[in-house]
Scaffold this motif. Structure first.
Motif, PDB file in Angstrom:
ATOM      1  N   LYS A 157       0.958  -1.311   0.086  1.00  0.00           N
ATOM      2  CA  LYS A 157      -0.014  -0.060   0.134  1.00  0.00           C
ATOM      3  C   LYS A 157       0.951   1.184  -0.163  1.00  0.00           C
ATOM      4  O   LYS A 157       0.764   2.053  -0.701  1.00  0.00           O
ATOM      5  N   GLN A 212       1.162   4.439  -2.938  1.00  0.00           N
ATOM      6  CA  GLN A 212       0.959   5.812  -2.558  1.00  0.00           C
ATOM      7  C   GLN A 212       2.336   6.416  -3.326  1.00  0.00           C
ATOM      8  O   GLN A 212       2.210   7.637  -3.809  1.00  0.00           O
ATOM      9  N   GLY A 227      -6.419   3.558  -6.917  1.00  0.00           N
ATOM     10  CA  GLY A 227      -5.955   4.528  -5.751  1.00  0.00           C
ATOM     11  C   GLY A 227      -6.974   4.531  -4.856  1.00  0.00           C
ATOM     12  O   GLY A 227      -7.142   4.424  -3.541  1.00  0.00           O
ATOM     13  N   LEU A 256      -6.439   3.586  -1.130  1.00  0.00           N
ATOM     14  CA  LEU A 256      -6.052   4.480  -0.144  1.00  0.00           C
ATOM     15  C   LEU A 256      -7.323   5.301   0.162  1.00  0.00           C
ATOM     16  O   LEU A 256      -6.999   6.110   0.975  1.00  0.00           O
ATOM     17  N   TRP A 303      -6.292  13.022   0.006  1.00  0.00           N
ATOM     18  CA  TRP A 303      -4.792  12.668  -0.343  1.00  0.00           C
ATOM     19  C   TRP A 303      -3.914  14.112  -0.222  1.00  0.00           C
ATOM     20  O   TRP A 303      -4.266  15.055  -0.517  1.00  0.00           O
TER      21      TRP A 303
END
Length: 214
Positions: free
Chosen positions: A57, A61, A113, A117, A123
């Protein structure tokens, strides 16, 4: 031959892992990408991945951060080519939405994404986007091109609309057709920011383009 600086070696290892993961995520998607396969292709081990990125993960990112930086650089070039600040702003927003047609951005940034996430609006990269857009809107307001509006509020609304448009395209059964609809509607929304005189002048060209396409 002298030893290479540790900082340089760390940077090279990280770059190799990001490049290998980016290729794998783009080719087969995050879920199907094998950590053993892409670390081996980079000549590294799982241990190196865990050491530098924590887990798969964390590596995603890093890949998205790299793609985001490239997208931002491209968008700056697009806006710089425009004849005026307003057209540059419109072109930049439109180009961002149209990037959703690119397979790598579509799969890694806009589909995998958010799935892995969470909400893209949260983000870290969004902070820079909002700041830059707020500054552009403030300049447009100062020069009298757009209506008086809180620049941060407008930036957040425009950013949210463009992000949702991009995700709509990325998840569409017909991305090309969806992109055309999204861009057309988005540009109508942006026109609403213009002061009345500028709005009438700027609406002429899209109307002509639309009639030509019909």
């Amino acid at each position: 031959m002298g030893h290479r600086p540790r900082k340089e070696m760390i940077a090279e290892t990280r770059a190799k892992l990001v490049a290998a993961a980016r290729h794998a995520f783009g080719a087969v998607g995050y879920a199907e990408a094998s950590m053993d396969d892409f670390t081996a292709s980079a000549g590294l081990t799982r241990g190196a991945l865990y050491h530098h990125f924590g887990d798969k993960k964390g590596l995603l990112q890093a890949v998205i951060a790299e793609i985001d930086a490239e997208m931002l650089a491209r968008l700056k070039i697009v806006s710089a080519r425009a004849d005026n600040l307003w057209q540059g702003f419109v072109d930049e927003c439109t180009a961002y939405i149209e990037m959703a047609l690119e397979p790598e951005i579509q799969r890694i940034v806009l589909r995998d994404g958010p799935a892995v996430l969470g909400d893209p609006s949260q983000w870290p990269s969004q902070n820079e986007c909002i700041r830059s857009m707020s500054e552009s809107l403030q300049r447009l307001s100062d020069e009298g091109t757009i209506l008086a509006v809180d620049p941060e509020a407008a930036a957040r609304l425009i950013s949210g609309a463009s992000l949702h448009a991009a995700q709509w395209i990325a998840n569409s059964d017909d991305p090309e057709a969806t992109s055309k609809k999204a861009v057309k509607a988005f540009n109508v929304l942006l026109e609403g920011l213009l002061k009345q005189a500028g709005r009438q002048q700027n609406l002429k060209q899209p109307a002509l383009m639309g009639s030509a396409q019909d």
